[in-house]
Design a protein around this motif. Sequence first.
Motif, PDB file in Angstrom:
ATOM      1  N   UNK A 126      22.631  -6.912  -9.947  1.00 52.91           N
ATOM      2  CA  UNK A 126      21.957  -6.227 -11.321  1.00 52.91           C
ATOM      3  C   UNK A 126      20.591  -5.372 -10.885  1.00 52.91           C
ATOM      4  N   UNK A 127      19.733  -6.420 -10.428  1.00 54.33           N
ATOM      5  CA  UNK A 127      18.508  -5.851  -9.960  1.00 54.33           C
ATOM      6  C   UNK A 127      18.587  -4.591  -9.035  1.00 54.33           C
ATOM      7  N   UNK A 128      19.313  -4.665  -7.854  1.00 51.23           N
ATOM      8  CA  UNK A 128      19.500  -3.643  -7.048  1.00 51.23           C
ATOM      9  C   UNK A 128      20.027  -2.252  -7.830  1.00 51.23           C
ATOM     10  N   UNK A 129      20.743  -2.604  -8.883  1.00 56.07           N
ATOM     11  CA  UNK A 129      21.339  -1.427  -9.626  1.00 56.07           C
ATOM     12  C   UNK A 129      20.247  -0.580 -10.159  1.00 56.07           C
ATOM     13  N   UNK A 130      19.331  -1.345 -10.800  1.00 56.30           N
ATOM     14  CA  UNK A 130      18.122  -0.742 -11.470  1.00 56.30           C
ATOM     15  C   UNK A 130      17.436   0.035 -10.463  1.00 56.30           C
ATOM     16  N   UNK A 131      17.215  -0.639  -9.360  1.00 49.40           N
ATOM     17  CA  UNK A 131      16.222  -0.179  -8.262  1.00 49.40           C
ATOM     18  C   UNK A 131      16.827   1.435  -7.839  1.00 49.40           C
ATOM     19  N   UNK A 132      18.238   1.259  -7.660  1.00 53.08           N
ATOM     20  CA  UNK A 132      18.845   2.411  -7.294  1.00 53.08           C
ATOM     21  C   UNK A 132      18.436   3.493  -8.155  1.00 53.08           C
ATOM     22  N   UNK A 133      18.793   3.238  -9.536  1.00 51.33           N
ATOM     23  CA  UNK A 133      18.362   4.466 -10.645  1.00 51.33           C
ATOM     24  C   UNK A 133      17.067   4.628 -10.475  1.00 51.33           C
ATOM     25  N   UNK A 134      16.084   3.762 -10.052  1.00 46.59           N
ATOM     26  CA  UNK A 134      14.858   3.991  -9.945  1.00 46.59           C
ATOM     27  C   UNK A 134      14.322   5.091  -8.824  1.00 46.59           C
ATOM     28  N   UNK A 165       0.925  -1.206  -0.037  1.00 45.90           N
ATOM     29  CA  UNK A 165       0.042   0.035   0.062  1.00 45.90           C
ATOM     30  C   UNK A 165       0.637   1.354   0.001  1.00 45.90           C
ATOM     31  N   UNK A 166       1.829   1.360   0.732  1.00 42.69           N
ATOM     32  CA  UNK A 166       2.611   2.561   0.908  1.00 42.69           C
ATOM     33  C   UNK A 166       3.694   2.781  -0.057  1.00 42.69           C
ATOM     34  N   UNK A 167       4.091   1.834  -0.764  1.00 39.09           N
ATOM     35  CA  UNK A 167       5.104   2.003  -1.969  1.00 39.09           C
ATOM     36  C   UNK A 167       4.088   1.504  -3.409  1.00 39.09           C
ATOM     37  N   UNK A 168       2.856   1.599  -3.491  1.00 40.92           N
ATOM     38  CA  UNK A 168       2.528   0.671  -4.466  1.00 40.92           C
ATOM     39  C   UNK A 168       2.803   1.301  -5.809  1.00 40.92           C
ATOM     40  N   UNK A 169       3.098   2.498  -6.141  1.00 39.97           N
ATOM     41  CA  UNK A 169       3.681   3.216  -7.387  1.00 39.97           C
ATOM     42  C   UNK A 169       5.015   2.700  -7.435  1.00 39.97           C
ATOM     43  N   UNK A 170       5.736   2.599  -6.513  1.00 40.23           N
ATOM     44  CA  UNK A 170       7.237   2.187  -6.555  1.00 40.23           C
ATOM     45  C   UNK A 170       7.183   0.637  -6.985  1.00 40.23           C
ATOM     46  N   UNK A 171       6.417  -0.055  -6.259  1.00 41.85           N
ATOM     47  CA  UNK A 171       6.398  -1.332  -6.868  1.00 41.85           C
ATOM     48  C   UNK A 171       5.679  -1.821  -8.073  1.00 41.85           C
ATOM     49  N   UNK A 172       4.883  -1.056  -8.622  1.00 38.44           N
ATOM     50  CA  UNK A 172       4.618  -1.234 -10.071  1.00 38.44           C
ATOM     51  C   UNK A 172       5.749  -0.947 -11.094  1.00 38.44           C
ATOM     52  N   UNK A 173       6.665   0.089 -10.737  1.00 40.19           N
ATOM     53  CA  UNK A 173       7.958   0.158 -11.376  1.00 40.19           C
ATOM     54  C   UNK A 173       8.792  -0.840 -11.325  1.00 40.19           C
ATOM     55  N   UNK A 174       8.998  -1.203 -10.129  1.00 45.52           N
ATOM     56  CA  UNK A 174       9.962  -2.467  -9.846  1.00 45.52           C
ATOM     57  C   UNK A 174       9.389  -3.685 -10.434  1.00 45.52           C
ATOM     58  N   UNK A 175       7.893  -3.962 -10.685  1.00 49.01           N
ATOM     59  CA  UNK A 175       7.559  -5.153 -11.443  1.00 49.01           C
ATOM     60  C   UNK A 175       7.910  -4.918 -12.934  1.00 49.01           C
ATOM     61  N   UNK A 176       7.843  -3.815 -13.354  1.00 53.64           N
ATOM     62  CA  UNK A 176       8.326  -3.569 -14.839  1.00 53.64           C
ATOM     63  C   UNK A 176       9.522  -4.035 -15.137  1.00 53.64           C
ATOM     64  N   UNK A 177      10.508  -3.499 -13.954  1.00 49.67           N
ATOM     65  CA  UNK A 177      11.842  -3.624 -14.341  1.00 49.67           C
ATOM     66  C   UNK A 177      12.096  -5.024 -14.055  1.00 49.67           C
ATOM     67  N   UNK A 178      11.872  -5.844 -13.192  1.00 43.00           N
ATOM     68  CA  UNK A 178      11.823  -7.159 -12.879  1.00 43.00           C
ATOM     69  C   UNK A 178      11.553  -8.089 -14.488  1.00 43.00           C
TER      70      UNK A 178
END
Lengths: 326, 686
Positions: free
Chosen positions: A201-209, A147-160
């Motif tokens: 690799x995943x973490x790098x993308x997250x950082x950019x995000x 709930x708190x990070x819902x938008x963030x999680x959507x982006x993460x899902x796309x990245x994943x």
Amino acid sequence: MLSPERLALPDYEYLAQRHVLTYMEDAVCQLLENREDISQYGIARFFTEYFNSVCQGTHILFREFSFVQATPHNRVSFLRAFWRCFRTVGKNGDLLTMKEYHCLLQLLCPDFPLELTQKAARIVLMDDAMDCLMSFSDFLFAFQIQFYYSEFLDSVAAIYEDLLSGKNPNTVIVPTSSSGQHRQRPALGEAGMLEGVEASLFYQCLENLCDRHKYSCPPPALVKEALSNVQRLTFYGFLMALSKHHGINQALGALPDKGDLMHDPAMDEELERLVVRSKLHRTSRQHRAKEPGAFGFQRREKQEALERVSSASVPMPYHYRWEPRE
Amino acid sequence: MIPGKYRSVSGRAANNVNCGLHLVIQTSSLPEKNKVEFKLNKDTSSFPGRLLQHDLERNYSSRQGDHINLVSSSLSSFPILQRSSEEKILYSDRLSLERQKLTVCPIINGEDHLRLLNFQHNFITRIQNISNLQKLISLDLYDNQIEEISGLSTLRCLRVLLLGKNRIKKISNLENLKSLDVLDLHGNQITKIENINHLCELRVLNLARNFLSHVDNLNGLDSLTELNLRHNQITFVRDVDNLPCLQHLFLSFNNISSFDSVSCLADSSSLSDITFDGNPIAQESWYKHTVLQNMMQLRQLDMKRITEEERRMASVLAKKEEEKKRESHKQSLLKEKRRLTINNVARQWDLQQQRVANIATNEDRKDSDSPQDPCQIDGSTLSAFPEETGPLDSGLNNALQGLSVIDTYLVEVDGDTLSLYGSGALESLDRNWSVQTAGMITTVSFTFIEFDEIVQVLPKLKIKFPNSLHLKFKETNLVMLQQFNALAQLRRIDQLTIDPQGNPVVNFTLWKYYVLFRLSHFSMQKINGTEVTQNDMIMAERLFGILAHVASSELPQYRLISILGDARKKQFQYLLESKGKKPGIINEENNDSKRLVGENTNRATLNYTTRDFYNEKLEEIKEKKKFCKTYIEDLVKEATEINMKNEALQKLWPQMFIELVRDAVIEIRNKNSYMKLCLQQITDQK
């Protein structure tokens, strides 16, 4: 007060960052809606009460979802309210289905969308059978992240998903809220051979995000900590790790630690009083004939409310204060 | 005296009256058309008859055999009978060969004027060698071993044929015996009545103790007055109404179980005496009066005279039966209509649910490959409402043809229960219910109606049916715990039954506790049939007490009032909308609701607004929100402008201050010119 950072920001940006306007608009809207009732005791008092409740985190009770979701503070308040109201359910040890949790959510927010609850349930159940029962704490922490990070999680899902399918992870993707999770499902099926994606690799993308993102996101350092132990991870594995991470929970500040989840001595005391009162009430009702009170409804209710106001001003242990957050 | 067999035959009947047949032959020389009288009598017969009786007695005594010589002939296998001439003269018209251990009929020569022939109690297997006795009137072959009726074709004068206690399997070869008056075939193996339709002079027919399973084919017996069918396996009787003279019919000890199987008896106007004892029908409670009612012409039933009292009772009882039948017919019609209506409502409900489900799934899967067929009715998802396909009698079917319009809803009142099926039924609450009927209703049951629709009529329910204490919901789409909040506005609920069928909310673990918590002010006694214990109440309080506390104490004052005010406003609105309400009553109701709503204040804020209302409200608020937004924006603009100006002022102020001071100092430098300037200013001001 007049700190240099504050003065550095232009006006609108400052106001927006603090979501001041949201609350102002809402306050005025509420004022308009309840004009007749509020005019009874004055506008100044109304504003006082309103912002007091914002501070205390009770402003989101029984409000529509669009308001509850509007600011991070609202979200945190909502999570807190949910925890406080239904902690007893968890304490009782009942395992409930996703639908039932959704029902409880709807008791506090009548138009809370089912998708969010479903997504939260998916985190707990690792996208498995959705009819499974979940414990209160599992659900609550997963729900918090979702709930708190819902938008963030959507982006993460796309990245994943991109990572899974081997696309360039550094391209910026801003998905719509539904499509991200939706495309997730077929992709997971393909990840049978290769379990998830590489953690670093995943973490790098997250950082950019996180750098680019205008929505709130978990502190990168803590995310790194969560990812430190694993080589590869799946999407839900990642979310599960996030939800279980104490640091993130504390950073949010809405809920107590997992160990203390069932503890709320002040409320327990209050509850005992209520239970005793209901016992007496019931027996006395059985004895005496049913007669309505002599006073009108409003009077009695006002009395009670007045009582409550005084108790509400007492500071409570996990009292959340409205403070600027990183 | 009386031939023994008749006495014994009738003696087997369970009665005291001896109705044996008395054979009386008048030997006054009459031509062939001898009147042979058969009288039922208990008394002695007329004088001449008595003399004859003597004769008969003597004739049929066992000493008879002394007068007979049976000489076996060498020519044929049949013995030849010879009598002494004195015998021939004395008993010229009768011959008795009783108990002679005969296995075949002997040849009887020179006795062609014989009229009575007696072969009782022998072992004869075939009727033979009597074709020459063409004057024979009475032939008695009782108690032999005859297997087939034959050899009688020449005996055209025969009036009495006694073939009882033989082994005859079929009635046949009686074609020429057109004068037959008495035919006795009791104690044989006959399975079917046949080949007797030409016997138009027959008056007594005895077929007792055979294997008959039904009675028909009796046409043509225009003289028959007595028909004995005792001790068979008869299940139904036909053709008796074709017997114009039949007076006595004995059907004891058969297998008749309903009056319909002997319905032709009702059409027989001549019948005056009938027996049914020993049949299953005689055990039925309705036996006597049904028989009496249907056969008004009867004078004796089961050997007992029918009194006037009995007849009256019978007609009274029969009328009652008729009433009952009509009533039950009506009831079954009503029931059928009800069943059809409910099925119709169920079907509509399913269609509706299907449509809703399809819309939901279509929204979810906008880009799915396989589109749903919105009109698809999946048989397995139809509600499991039992299709009672009992056999409808024809009357019912005919009546139902008239039901061309099948309703889409059903309202029924059954004592203390009001049942509503289908959303159309909710309108019936507006009807003018009599105070008595409405006061009696304690249970209200809703089926196939959306709960959201029910919520809207709850205020009406409260007013119209003040004693309704038990609510039942089935197939009403209860999906959220919130919906139970709506029930709080009622006056009182003692019992709540939520049927799992069509109400998913029952699958939740906590639903009962939530109901108990939210509706604690009702002190409910039963939920879904189980008693509510103190522990349940405490548990409910424990689980949700904090919710109530938060909902009441932590909401700011204005929110409390606005939420509660909303709820009350809505109820008031419903009251205003109801038809035929006088203003005085409205006020009363309002006060009433005010008082009672405040039963348990700390959970009064937990309300339920139906989805539609909620969305409506949100729509309404949109306008206000837009206005607020622009208003605040204006405020912000103002504020930022002022802020900017303030900041700008802050920056410029030092400079401005210095300039002000400098200007002032420069002005005052030349004292004289300054004084002149000031004076000038003062004069200008005036």
